[in-house]
Design an enzyme around this catalytic site. Structure first.
Site, PDB file in Angstrom:
ATOM      1  N   ASN A 196      -3.074  -1.392   7.972  1.00 33.68           N
ATOM      2  CA  ASN A 196      -4.383  -1.960   7.647  1.00 33.68           C
ATOM      3  C   ASN A 196      -4.207  -3.481   7.709  1.00 33.68           C
ATOM      4  OD1 ASN A 196      -5.612   0.540   7.228  1.00 33.68           O
ATOM      5  ND2 ASN A 196      -4.905   0.634   5.128  1.00 33.68           N
ATOM      6  N   GLU A 222     -10.326   5.036   9.297  1.00 36.58           N
ATOM      7  CA  GLU A 222     -10.514   4.577   7.923  1.00 36.58           C
ATOM      8  C   GLU A 222     -11.122   3.170   7.869  1.00 36.58           C
ATOM      9  OE1 GLU A 222      -7.178   7.003   5.459  1.00 36.58           O
ATOM     10  OE2 GLU A 222      -6.474   5.169   6.421  1.00 36.58           O
ATOM     11  N   GLU A 258       0.844  -1.183   0.000  1.00 41.78           N
ATOM     12  CA  GLU A 258       0.000   0.000   0.000  1.00 41.78           C
ATOM     13  C   GLU A 258       0.888   1.245   0.000  1.00 41.78           C
ATOM     14  OE1 GLU A 258      -3.408   2.142   2.725  1.00 41.78           O
ATOM     15  OE2 GLU A 258      -3.166  -0.032   2.828  1.00 41.78           O
ATOM     16  N   ARG A 259       0.629   2.116  -0.952  1.00 42.82           N
ATOM     17  CA  ARG A 259       1.433   3.325  -1.151  1.00 42.82           C
ATOM     18  C   ARG A 259       2.894   2.994  -1.412  1.00 42.82           C
ATOM     19  NH1 ARG A 259      -3.135   5.602  -2.437  1.00 42.82           N
ATOM     20  NH2 ARG A 259      -4.557   5.908  -0.681  1.00 42.82           N
ATOM     21  N   GLU A 261       3.685   9.203  -1.085  1.00 45.00           N
ATOM     22  CA  GLU A 261       2.280   9.053  -1.465  1.00 45.00           C
ATOM     23  C   GLU A 261       1.703  10.330  -2.057  1.00 45.00           C
ATOM     24  OE1 GLU A 261      -2.004   8.143   0.763  1.00 45.00           O
ATOM     25  OE2 GLU A 261      -0.117   7.912   1.854  1.00 45.00           O
ATOM     26  N   ARG A 312     -11.345  17.897  10.195  1.00 41.19           N
ATOM     27  CA  ARG A 312     -10.606  16.652  10.407  1.00 41.19           C
ATOM     28  C   ARG A 312      -9.289  16.897  11.134  1.00 41.19           C
ATOM     29  NH1 ARG A 312      -8.752  12.700   5.441  1.00 41.19           N
ATOM     30  NH2 ARG A 312      -6.713  12.144   6.287  1.00 41.19           N
ATOM     31  N   GLU A 365       5.852   9.873  13.439  1.00 38.37           N
ATOM     32  CA  GLU A 365       5.673   9.049  12.244  1.00 38.37           C
ATOM     33  C   GLU A 365       5.824   9.933  11.019  1.00 38.37           C
ATOM     34  OE1 GLU A 365       2.168   6.574   9.910  1.00 38.37           O
ATOM     35  OE2 GLU A 365       2.175   6.495  12.102  1.00 38.37           O
ATOM     36  N   TRP A 398     -13.027  13.609   2.571  1.00 37.11           N
ATOM     37  CA  TRP A 398     -12.299  12.932   1.500  1.00 37.11           C
ATOM     38  C   TRP A 398     -12.144  13.841   0.273  1.00 37.11           C
ATOM     39  CZ3 TRP A 398     -15.253   7.566   1.511  1.00 37.11           C
ATOM     40  CH2 TRP A 398     -14.803   6.807   2.609  1.00 37.11           C
ATOM     41  N   ASP A 431      -2.549  14.319   6.841  1.00 39.58           N
ATOM     42  CA  ASP A 431      -2.106  13.006   6.343  1.00 39.58           C
ATOM     43  C   ASP A 431      -0.915  13.148   5.402  1.00 39.58           C
ATOM     44  OD1 ASP A 431      -1.918  10.325   5.747  1.00 39.58           O
ATOM     45  OD2 ASP A 431      -3.623  10.297   4.380  1.00 39.58           O
ATOM     46  N   LYS A 461      -3.319   0.260  14.229  1.00 38.96           N
ATOM     47  CA  LYS A 461      -4.203   1.278  13.672  1.00 38.96           C
ATOM     48  C   LYS A 461      -5.623   0.855  14.021  1.00 38.96           C
ATOM     49  CE  LYS A 461      -5.731   3.276   9.248  1.00 38.96           C
ATOM     50  NZ  LYS A 461      -5.472   3.335   7.788  1.00 38.96           N
TER      51      LYS A 461
END
Length: 720
Positions: free
Chosen positions: A229, A310, A186-187, A412, A355, A406, A562, A384, A306
């Site tokens: 995830n 999401e 992912e990414r 990304e 957000r 982090e 989003w 993000d 996590k």
């Protein structure tokens, strides 16, 4: 042997040697910054007679690795292998030894200050001989010291009168791999995952060792193997045996393995009917699972989680809070010395006012309620990993809870692998930001390294950009971000420019005619990307899902947060997200001094202007231009900067091997084209909102807005 045969053999040998030389000249990037190519002839005399003997005090896997690295490095750099010896017998010897070794007696090395991972490198006299000593309290410290000494040679730095003392300021320095069990990433923009789960545990790809070696060279001491995830299957016995195989490879390099824990694992693989963290059966299941993991991998580091973000399961599914969930897992791993890293990247599914405020709102009330083996892992910014974000308001706001940084190494939101964006400067900007949490010495760096609050756990994580591409990271310059992350995790107050110079010297050339322009190009690259993607504090303007290319017009997705239109809020009157007291009041989550600096649009850095303020199109900027003109010109400035990078790189061809030069040249061409695309599409859209003419000298986009909106890239890499 007849003359004809000798002629044929000589011809074959000549072609073979030429082929070998050609293969060496056409580097593919696999060696990273550990190339160990011969120093230029002009630099060689400074090392004459030095490093001719290597004395290692002991024989363990890690010491053998350190000795082998020194032998490999010195052979490549100086063209001669050191003689392995049990004691110093000649001038120029290198001695590796634990601080308590009799061979180091009388040297009075200050190793007590170095902890378990630090090292000392000192020029000394032993029995009348000039010796370079590498000393540490542990073998891992010696390995780090060996890499440090080799860097000294690689960068053509002096090796006389050495007196180097170095120890990490941060305890946990780790990569987070967003790697899935099917080997997709992912990414990820550098191919498939390194971890070949199907062939493990019986086949251990030699590349696993090279990965560990590269990480050890920059001080990384932990790796989270799986995606946040998470997939609960990684916790099953068959996969734990595979994890054990990787842990066995990494252990001599000082690297511990960690796994992501899917919060709903008790239901998915445990046969329970709930994952409620306060349910006794759930707690017992996690304790048993932790016991099983540690029987398989005795030095297992712990879990990264996590949760309730999401769509991921978490304690809030059972009306519990983050501390309830983290503490349950922390209790399970505590008897084994394990930790839990609980991510603060959360945002709720319901429509919310901002957000950017959600992580603070959920975690600040829990300060002091986490177990002592829990660390909260906080992204550098509140949204993000955007091209530029102000520092996260949680830093400095939770004095009773260890906070772990982090960063995202994989790009990304920064053009994937093809755009040159050196992130060391971006990370330094965040780490140097003053939280005003306590007095004057309250930078983000000092929060996470425990200088302000004496945390028992300190850490920095980087979302890895590594895949199975031959050059590891998808492009040669993306290797610099892996390198810079390791160096900044070791010392968060390091200079990103110094790091860039080290990397350039080790990876390409020590010639100042190369280093100066290459480092200049690297240091300008992040601002260039920000300018052509998200200038003046704009953010989250990318296309949907894959995040490839511009999509500022997107406003029809199911959740408001989003949509890019949610973040830029452009209308006929102006542009920007009002996070002041008259808007969402996100600035209220910062310390008062910080909030005041962000609240005034006339004094705030224009890099963050539209992050915190919705301003009219004719707002007068510091340049004297109206906001609309400045926005358009910033977009163009970013494109022009990439053009300058291409011109700089073209002048550096004499210093770079043909293959890597061609690779970088091609990628800079892609970046230039896509920077122009970002500029043109964004200007076309925002002009449709502002209804204003372009400033003098700014070229109109070559297509209308509908043309840009119609572009589709459903197979862009890294999409989940």
């Amino acid at each position: 042997m007849g003359p004809v045969f000798r002629l044929i053999l000589a011809t074959l040998l000549a072609f073979g040697l030429a082929g070998a030389a050609g293969a060496q000249a056409a580097e593919d990037g696999y060696d990273l910054w550990l190339r160990y190519r011969a120093l230029p002839a002009a630099a060689q005399p400074a090392y004459a007679g030095w490093g001719t003997e290597l004395v290692t005090d002991g024989d363990t896997p890690t010491l053998r690795i350190a000795a082998a690295e020194l032998e490999r490095g010195l052979t490549g750099l100086l063209g001669r292998p050191p003689v392995q010896s049990g004691s110093v017998s000649r001038d120029g010897a290198i001695l590796l030894g634990i601080a308590t070794s009799p061979k180091l007696a009388g040297l009075d090395l200050p190793t007590a200050k170095l902890g378990r991972e630090g090292y000392a490198i000192r020029s000394a006299r032993i029995r009348g001989r000039d010796v370079t000593v590498i000393a540490a309290n542990t073998e891992i410290g010696l390995l780090y010291g060996a890499f440090r000494l080799l860097k000294q040679v690689q960068t053509a730095a002096p090796i006389t009168r050495l007196d180097i003392l170095d120890a990490p300021k941060v305890k946990l320095r780790m990569l987070n791999h967003w790697d899935n069990l099917d080997r997709t990433v992912e990414r990820g923009y550098a191919g498939f995952s390194l971890w070949d789960w199907h062939k493990l545990p019986d086949y251990r790809d030699p590349r696993y060792t090279d990965y560990a070696r590269a990480n050890a060279s920059i001080g990384i001491n932990g790796t989270v193997l799986t995606n946040v995830n998470a997939n609960a299957d990684i916790l099953t016995p068959a996969y734990l045996e595979k994890v054990k195989a990787l842990a066995d490879v990494f252990r001599p390099y000082g690297i511990r393995v960690y796994l992501t824990a899917r919060f709903s694992a008790p239901l998915e693989i445990g046969g329970l009917k709930t994952a409620d963290p306060l349910d006794p059966k759930v707690r017992a299941w996690w304790r048993a699972k932790a016991d099983e993991i540690y029987r398989t991998v005795p030095d297992f580091g712990g879990f990264l989680v996590k949760a309730n973000s999401e769509g991921q399961p978490g304690p809030q599914d059972y009306k519990r809070n983050h501390a309830d969930g983290a503490n349950m897992l922390a209790d399970a791993v505590k008897p084994h010395g394990g930790i839990v890293m609980w991510r603060a990247f959360v945002y709720a599914a319901e429509n919310v006012e901002d957000r950017a405020k959600q992580a603070y709102s959920e975690f600040k009330p829990l300060d002091g309620k986490f177990r002592d083996n829990v660390v909260v892992q906080v992204k550098n910014g509140a949204i993000d990993f955007q091209p530029r974000e102000p520092f996260h308001p949680l830093f400095g706001a939770m004095p009773k809870t260890p906070l772990m940084m982090e960063f995202q190494i994989t790009k990304e939101y920064l053009g994937f692998a093809t755009h040159l964006a050196y992130l060391g400067s971006a990370w330094e900007e965040v780490l140097a930001a003053d939280t005003h949490a306590r007095g004057k010495e309250s930078s983000v760096a000092k929060v996470i390294d425990g200088s302000i609050q004496p945390y028992s756990i300190t850490g920095m994580a980087g979302v890895a950009n590594i895949g199975d591409d031959r050059n590891w990271t998808g492009s040669h310059f993306d290797q610099a971000n892996w390198y810079a992350f390791g160096r900044l995790a070791w010392d968060p107050e390091s200079s990103s420019r110094d790091i860039a110079e080290e990397w350039a010297r080790m990876t390409f050339s020590t010639d100042p005619a190369f280093v100066r322009p290459a480092v200049g190009m690297m240091m300008a690259s992040h601002q260039a990307v920000v300018d052509y993607m998200t200038p003046l504090g704009l953010h989250h303007l990318m296309a949907t899902g894959h995040h490839y290319g511009p999509g500022p017009w997107v406003g029809d997705l199911a959740r408001p947060d989003w949509n890019p239109t949610y973040y830029h809020r452009a209308d006929a009157s102006g542009i920007g997200f009002d996070r002041t007291g008259s808007g969402s009041n996100a600035i209220g989550q910062y310390a008062p001094n910080v909030a005041r600096s962000f609240a005034d649009p006339k004094s705030i850095s224009e890099d963050y202007l539209l992050w915190f303020h919705h301003l009219p199109w004719d707002w007068r900027m510091k340049s004297g231009r109206p906001l609309w003109d400045e926005l358009v010109l910033r977009y163009g400035r970013g494109v022009d900067a990439v053009g300058q990078m291409r011109a700089t790189w073209n002048r550096l061809e004499p210093f770079v091997d043909p293959r890597r030069f061609a690779d970088v040249t091609a990628f800079l061409g892609i970046q230039h084209k896509e920077a122009q695309w970002w500029r043109d599409a964004s200007v076309a859209y925002f002009q449709s909102i502002s209804k204003r003419p372009l400033p003098a000298g700014a070229a109109p986009p070559p297509h209308d807005l509908d043309w840009y909106k119609a572009l589709q890239f459903k197979y862009a890499p890294g999409h989940h």
